[in-house]
Design a protein around this motif. Structure first.
Motif, PDB file in Angstrom:
ATOM      1  N   SER A 187     -34.279  63.636   7.248  1.00  0.00           N
ATOM      2  CA  SER A 187     -34.569  62.195   7.230  1.00  0.00           C
ATOM      3  C   SER A 187     -35.793  61.917   8.092  1.00  0.00           C
ATOM      4  O   SER A 187     -35.831  62.298   9.270  1.00  0.00           O
ATOM      5  N   ARG A 227     -38.435  58.858   9.459  1.00  0.00           N
ATOM      6  CA  ARG A 227     -38.502  57.419   9.659  1.00  0.00           C
ATOM      7  C   ARG A 227     -39.864  57.025  10.242  1.00  0.00           C
ATOM      8  O   ARG A 227     -40.424  57.729  11.076  1.00  0.00           O
ATOM      9  N   ASN A 247     -40.398  48.988   8.862  1.00  0.00           N
ATOM     10  CA  ASN A 247     -39.662  50.256   8.900  1.00  0.00           C
ATOM     11  C   ASN A 247     -39.633  50.885   7.513  1.00  0.00           C
ATOM     12  O   ASN A 247     -39.323  50.219   6.517  1.00  0.00           O
ATOM     13  N   SER A 250     -38.539  54.662   5.302  1.00  0.00           N
ATOM     14  CA  SER A 250     -37.657  55.817   5.387  1.00  0.00           C
ATOM     15  C   SER A 250     -37.894  56.762   4.224  1.00  0.00           C
ATOM     16  O   SER A 250     -38.231  56.323   3.107  1.00  0.00           O
TER      17      SER A 250
END
Length: 816
Positions: A748, A750, A809, A811
């Motif tokens: 993951s 970010r 933000n 992702s």
């Protein structure tokens, strides 16, 4: 006995042994008192004043009987905080402590010792003493003639600690064993070894992770145990007997604390991270115009052109001090500068502190009382290489006002940067008198005061602009004025290149983050294409990219033969691709004092085998660089630090540092030096632009080096307009933070955006490249949505396009 008790006994034993080695039997303790935020310790021959600046910085001043304390410091800008301290008397000793540093004063024999969080650092040996300067008549040192008395402060060293510091030198990373002269002096044409250069500093740093800064600019010596008697000695002709002990939990902390004490470097204008056109020198406007045009035609990025002394005179000699454009050769300077600016190219001009009696401004300088005086109260004049001269008194108000008036006039013409040359000063007779002291008393702060004059002038008259101040001389703390120092007139030879990594690494440790070299070498008309190529390839990973040399052999890549020009173009274009990463290094230097170039000591502070290493270094936190420093090399020894995997920036090949660090011979390519990236690193990059004026972060390339050994990684990108002074403090910035987590088989990534109150986040697209992905992912999601991706089996590279968005933000989730 418990482990904790054993550890405490060991620490007390170390302190006791340190005190036994470090003592002055002639100095007697008489009393102690705590008042006004400091401790006063009276002795038979004077008083110690011990004052904390923070939990990790403490200052000690000794004032001999019959003298009064001098509170003035040219280096320190940090105000002493209200630091919580404790004072304990234990029979024959006194302990004065912050949460970090503890000072132990042993009453008899008298001794002062310093420890940090229970770890002994250093202790005075004999403390304040007088020594005889044993320089013999006719020597090349600063003092010629009969021996003289110097005031000194002596410390005891452990037998195995390495020492760094003393400013700009080329003697090897571990500088223990030398007695260094503290007298800024240019060394023309130096090579791999130089013990005295243009930017000396009275600071010592130890492999035990502490620094001692001797807060006195007067000329003298810094003796790093040259007598092999485990002594560190600071010697000066007079002045303050004041020093600060600076500690920390890491090298980042030590240097961060030191730059908190002496001042952080402001972020330079973004164009300073670009490529410079420069030589000695452009004789007329047409030469300069042709050079800028050739960079553009050859598709080689360019951000600045720098004019050497021909801008104000047709000859090298006899014209210094004119400080106005020679209208025969530069008939329309304002138009030329404006035309360059329209192309995104800034103009920088050289200035010197000497006014010759043959210059057009001689009478003006005399009448305005600009010049330093002699014993007779008249301007002190003397002969040196350029002619018969006087020296601007940079310490007098008249001198400062006069010189700033010239800079202000150049600024009005469009000049964007100041180049201050010969600022040691190059020649500075001892009988010269300045407004604040004699030549030897102020010599080492001449460049410091000069840089301060420019910085203060900008802050006062152009408060929204960042100054660019290229100078080769300074003092402790000059970084706070924005100095961009270079390593002087280095020999154009392999020996000259070999000394450069050490010089920049050492100066970065001492707070001066932008020390760099004349790429390709300056002195002597040497045509060596391999040397030029390797120097520029190293220059991609040093603070400022600025080829410069005597004009007989071109320093500009556009005038080199085709193969060399092609390799230079490749290096310069990589420099521009790395702008997001490099500019962020400048931000970290501004905020935390972190050097741009960092020695392996930063990575492995307790590994004795890297203490003297400069052959491999860190560029920022995540690049590992090994310059090619010898002709005809087929391979280079690259050191891979422990506990991390490293990936070849060009091929993706993985290397491991193991558990103790390892050196491997790596085959070389002609088109680059060995460069590796840390596993788990984020490296933001951008498309190449012809000039940083055209740079923006609306579309970035974000590279992540994945490895199964890395469960979490991080990085960042700082952005602002590249021009506004204190943009971050004014809220005119964006800070992107990148993080990675690896859980089971899901990677993951970010991206989080922090935006200042006076800044508008752009709509941004991100071209993501994840390196070292062994198989095609089963899925990739961008901002929660299934995304198209590409994976290359041969290069193990996964690429994903994150569409433009103004979201704070973002992702990416990858099912490996």
């Amino acid at each position: 006995m418990t482990i904790q008790t054993l550890a405490k006994v060991a620490t007390l034993t170390l302190l006791a042994s340190q005190a036994a080695l470090a003592q002055n039997a002639d100095r007697k303790f008489t009393s102690v008192a705590e008042r006004d935020g400091q401790l006063e310790v009276r002795t038979s021959d004077g008083s110690y004043f011990i004052k904390p600046y923070s939990a990790a910085i403490i200052e000690t001043s000794f004032v001999p009987q019959g003298e009064s304390a001098d509170p003035a410091s040219h280096a320190v800008v940090l105000l002493p905080a209200a630091v919580k301290t404790t004072l304990k008397q234990k029979g024959g000793s006194i302990e004065y402590a912050t949460a970090g540093i503890k000072v132990t004063i042993t009453k008899s024999p008298f001794c002062i010792a310093y420890a940090y969080k229970g770890k002994p650092l250093v202790a005075e040996k004999r403390g304040y003493i007088h020594v005889t300067d044993d320089v013999v008549k006719g020597s090349k040192d600063i003092h010629k003639g009969e021996p003289r008395q110097l005031e000194a402060i002596e410390f005891a060293l452990d037998k195995d600690e390495a020492l760094y510091g003393a400013g700009e030198r080329a003697v090897g990373m571990n500088r223990r064993g030398y007695r260094f002269t503290l007298y800024n002096k240019a060394h023309y044409g130096y090579g791999e070894h130089s013990e005295l250069m243009g930017y000396t500093m009275p600071v010592a740093m130890s492999s035990k992770m502490y620094a001692i800064h001797f807060d006195n600019p007067q000329t003298g010596y810094l003796d790093f145990d040259s007598g092999k008697n485990n002594a560190l000695t600071y010697e000066a002709i007079g002045g303050r007997k004041t020093y600060q002990v600076i500690a920390g939990d890491s090298w980042e902390d030590v240097v961060g604390n030191y730059t908190s004490l002496t001042g952080k470097q402001p972020l330079p204008p973004r164009w300073a991270f670009g490529n410079f056109a420069m030589r000695f020198g452009y004789h007329d406007e047409q030469e300069a115009r042709d050079t800028v045009a050739k960079f553009i035609a050859e598709d080689i990025p360019l951000d600045a052109i720098v004019f050497d002394l021909f801008w104000f005179g047709k000859e090298i000699k006899g014209t210094m001090g004119n400080l106005a454009w020679d209208k025969d050769n530069f008939p329309q300077p304002e138009r030329m500068i404006a035309d360059f600016k329209d192309k995104g190219v800034q103009t920088v001009v050289i200035t010197e502190p000497f006014v010759l009696n043959t210059s057009s401004r001689w009478r003006e300088a005399v009448d305005n009382k600009v010049l330093a005086l002699g014993p007779d109260g008249q301007p002190r004049t003397y002969d040196f290489y350029f002619g018969h001269t006087g020296l601007i008194d940079i310490f007098s108000q008249q001198g400062k006002d006069w010189l700033w008036g010239i800079y202000k006039g150049l600024h009005a013409q469009g000049v964007a940067g100041v180049w201050g040359d010969l600022g040691e000063p190059e020649y500075h007779p001892t009988d010269v008198r300045h407004a604040t002291g004699s030549a030897d008393q102020v010599h080492n702060i001449y460049g410091h005061q000069w840089a301060g004059l420019v910085a203060d002038g900008y802050q006062r008259d152009f408060p929204n602009e960042r100054p660019f101040i290229l100078m080769r001389s300074g003092y402790s703390g000059t970084q706070r004025y924005g100095i961009i120092p270079w390593s002087g007139d280095v020999n154009r030879g392999w020996d000259g290149l070999q000394s450069q990594p050490e010089i920049s690494l050492q100066m970065g440790m001492q707070g001066v983050g932008y020390m760099h070299s004349d790429l390709g070498g300056f002195a002597n008309p040497v045509l060596d294409d391999e040397l030029y190529q390797r120097w520029l390839q190293y220059g991609v990973f040093q603070p400022v990219f600025r080829p410069h040399a005597q004009e007989e052999v071109p320093s500009e890549p556009v005038y080199r033969e085709e193969h060399t020009k092609a390799l230079a173009r490749e290096a310069i274009r990589l420099r521009y691709r790395l702008l997001p990463y490099n500019y962020t290094l400048g931000f970290d230097n501004n905020q935390q004092g972190l050097p741009l170039m960092r020695p392996m000591l930063y990575e492995e502070p307790r590994n004795a085998k890297v203490r003297a290493m400069s052959s491999t270094y860190l560029w920022g936190k995540d690049f590992l660089v090994t310059p090619v420093l010898h002709p005809g090399q087929a391979s280079a020894d690259v050191y891979f630090p422990a506990n991390s995997a490293w990936f070849d920036f060009y091929t993706g090949e993985k290397q491991s540092g193991g558990t103790t660090g390892t050196t491997r011979a790596i085959a070389l390519s002609a088109d680059h030096v060995p460069v590796y990236v840390r596993a788990g690193a984020f490296i933001p990059m951008s498309k190449v632009v012809q000039t940083t004026r055209d740079y923006n972060t609306r579309q970035i390339e974000l590279h992540y080096w994945h490895d199964a050994s890395v469960q979490a990684g991080s990085g960042k990108l700082y952005d602002d307009d590249g021009l506004t002074a204190q943009a971050y403090e004014q809220g005119k910035y964006e800070l992107l933070r990148f993080t990675s987590t690896l859980r089971d088989k899901t990677l993951s990534l970010r991206v989080a955006s922090e935006v200042g109150k006076q800044y508008q986040r752009p709509e941004r697209g991100i071209a993501l490249s994840v390196h070292n992905v062994g198989a095609a992912p089963s899925s990739v999601r961008v901002d929660g949505k299934v995304a198209v991706f590409a994976w290359d089996q041969a290069t193990r590279l996964l690429t994903v396009q994150m569409p433009a968005s103004d979201q704070a933000n973002r992702s990416v989730d990858i099912a490996l």
